[in-house]
Each structure stands twice: as C-alpha cells, then as structure tokens.
Design an enzyme around this catalytic site. Sequence first.
Site, PDB file in Angstrom:
ATOM      1  N   SER A  29      22.459   4.089   5.246  1.00 56.43           N
ATOM      2  CA  SER A  29      23.318   4.217   4.303  1.00 56.43           C
ATOM      3  C   SER A  29      24.635   5.390   4.931  1.00 56.43           C
ATOM      4  O   SER A  29      24.444   6.432   5.959  1.00 56.43           O
ATOM      5  CB  SER A  29      22.332   5.508   3.316  1.00 56.43           C
ATOM      6  OG  SER A  29      23.448   6.589   2.701  1.00 56.43           O
ATOM      7  N   LYS A  54       2.142  -1.901   6.099  1.00 58.21           N
ATOM      8  CA  LYS A  54       0.375  -1.774   6.182  1.00 58.21           C
ATOM      9  C   LYS A  54      -0.054  -3.287   6.184  1.00 58.21           C
ATOM     10  O   LYS A  54      -1.104  -3.771   6.817  1.00 58.21           O
ATOM     11  CB  LYS A  54      -0.173  -0.665   5.727  1.00 58.21           C
ATOM     12  CG  LYS A  54      -0.447   0.348   5.748  1.00 58.21           C
ATOM     13  CD  LYS A  54      -0.888   1.191   5.094  1.00 58.21           C
ATOM     14  CE  LYS A  54      -0.631   2.720   5.528  1.00 58.21           C
ATOM     15  NZ  LYS A  54      -1.383   3.581   4.869  1.00 58.21           N
ATOM     16  N   THR A  76     -13.724  -2.260   5.000  1.00 55.23           N
ATOM     17  CA  THR A  76     -12.777  -0.720   5.400  1.00 55.23           C
ATOM     18  C   THR A  76     -12.891   0.041   4.632  1.00 55.23           C
ATOM     19  O   THR A  76     -13.083   0.033   3.368  1.00 55.23           O
ATOM     20  CB  THR A  76     -11.287  -1.248   6.090  1.00 55.23           C
ATOM     21  OG1 THR A  76     -11.023  -0.104   6.352  1.00 55.23           O
ATOM     22  CG2 THR A  76     -10.525  -1.613   4.013  1.00 55.23           C
ATOM     23  N   SER A  79      -7.744   4.697  -0.102  1.00 56.58           N
ATOM     24  CA  SER A  79      -7.940   5.001  -1.057  1.00 56.58           C
ATOM     25  C   SER A  79      -6.708   4.312  -1.721  1.00 56.58           C
ATOM     26  O   SER A  79      -6.139   4.335  -2.879  1.00 56.58           O
ATOM     27  CB  SER A  79      -7.665   6.245  -1.615  1.00 56.58           C
ATOM     28  OG  SER A  79      -6.526   6.714  -0.202  1.00 56.58           O
ATOM     29  N   ASN A  81      -3.249   1.887  -0.246  1.00 61.14           N
ATOM     30  CA  ASN A  81      -2.574   0.652   0.565  1.00 61.14           C
ATOM     31  C   ASN A  81      -3.491   0.016   1.325  1.00 61.14           C
ATOM     32  O   ASN A  81      -2.919  -0.838   0.932  1.00 61.14           O
ATOM     33  CB  ASN A  81      -0.840   1.097   1.230  1.00 61.14           C
ATOM     34  CG  ASN A  81       0.010   1.303  -0.126  1.00 61.14           C
ATOM     35  OD1 ASN A  81      -0.734   1.732  -1.084  1.00 61.14           O
ATOM     36  ND2 ASN A  81       0.786   2.567   0.697  1.00 61.14           N
ATOM     37  N   TYR A 116      -6.367  -8.323  -5.906  1.00 66.43           N
ATOM     38  CA  TYR A 116      -6.285  -9.605  -4.525  1.00 66.43           C
ATOM     39  C   TYR A 116      -7.341 -10.046  -3.465  1.00 66.43           C
ATOM     40  O   TYR A 116      -7.434 -11.018  -2.324  1.00 66.43           O
ATOM     41  CB  TYR A 116      -5.309  -8.906  -3.750  1.00 66.43           C
ATOM     42  CG  TYR A 116      -4.277  -8.124  -3.479  1.00 66.43           C
ATOM     43  CD1 TYR A 116      -3.574  -9.071  -4.003  1.00 66.43           C
ATOM     44  CD2 TYR A 116      -3.841  -6.670  -3.294  1.00 66.43           C
ATOM     45  CE1 TYR A 116      -1.542  -8.695  -3.723  1.00 66.43           C
ATOM     46  CE2 TYR A 116      -2.584  -6.597  -3.607  1.00 66.43           C
ATOM     47  CZ  TYR A 116      -1.031  -6.488  -3.623  1.00 66.43           C
ATOM     48  OH  TYR A 116      -0.447  -7.218  -4.455  1.00 66.43           O
TER      49      TYR A 116
END
Length: 142
Positions: A29, A54, A76, A79, A81, A116
């Site tokens: 930017s 991630k 795992t 909550s 990502n 997924y």
Amino acid sequence: MKKIPTQQDLQAAVDTVRPIVHRTAVLQSRMLNDISGADIYFKCENFQRMGAFKMRGAVNAIAQLTEAERSKGVVTHSSGNFAQAVSLAAAELGVPAYIVMPSSAPEVKKTAVIGYGGKVSVSEPTLEAREAMAAKIQAETG
C-alpha cells in the site's frame, strides 16, 4: 531443544505444500508505506484455500505422517481456522480428520469443517474439555 529449520527444511516444506495450497499475492500500500516511512508487504493469505495461512502448516504436518499414522487419521481441537485447515488438508491427502470444536464456535465454522470432510465433535468451551475429548478420540482411533 528445538531444531532450527534450515533452508533445505524450508524448501522441502514448500515442495510438500505446493501441489495443494494456492500461491497467494504479496501486495503493498503506497499510502501505508508513506505513513510508516517503510516498505510494508502484505501476504494475502485471505486468498488461500479455506481463507488462512494455517492451510500451509496443516498440509505440511499431515504430509509428514507415515502411511500407518495417516490411516488412523488426525485429531485436533480448534474453534475455527485451524479446524478448517486440518479438515481440508486431511481430505486432500486422504486422511480422516477428527475435529473437536467448542460449543461456542460459530456455526459457519462448524459447517465449513464438516463441508471439508472433518468429523466434528462438540465439547464444552474450556481447554480442559477440548483436550479431554481430543484424547478420547485419539484413544478410540489410535
């Protein structure tokens, strides 16, 4: 003591994840560069598959498992990502993914994990509850 990654280690990780992850843009930017008096670079991981950096770590970690380990799956707790990243990476690598998510996780995140291919187990929203459920799943699945 942890091993400090070498250039060869980093290149191996790049080679491992390259077929699965997107190569994301690096942008600048002009306004922010002017304000800061420095050249600032933004790695646009929001354009990554599942929307976060991630994904790279999840793919690399799962790819390091032996075939015997992969056949049992990965577990795992997350909550959001990382839960999505592990689910998608596991699906791409043909590995079952067991994801413990707290009851307080947003529904949109739970839905994405399921989309997924992750198998979601919902726990109380405490670290202890999440770890206990993950340990139980690990004991059950090997």
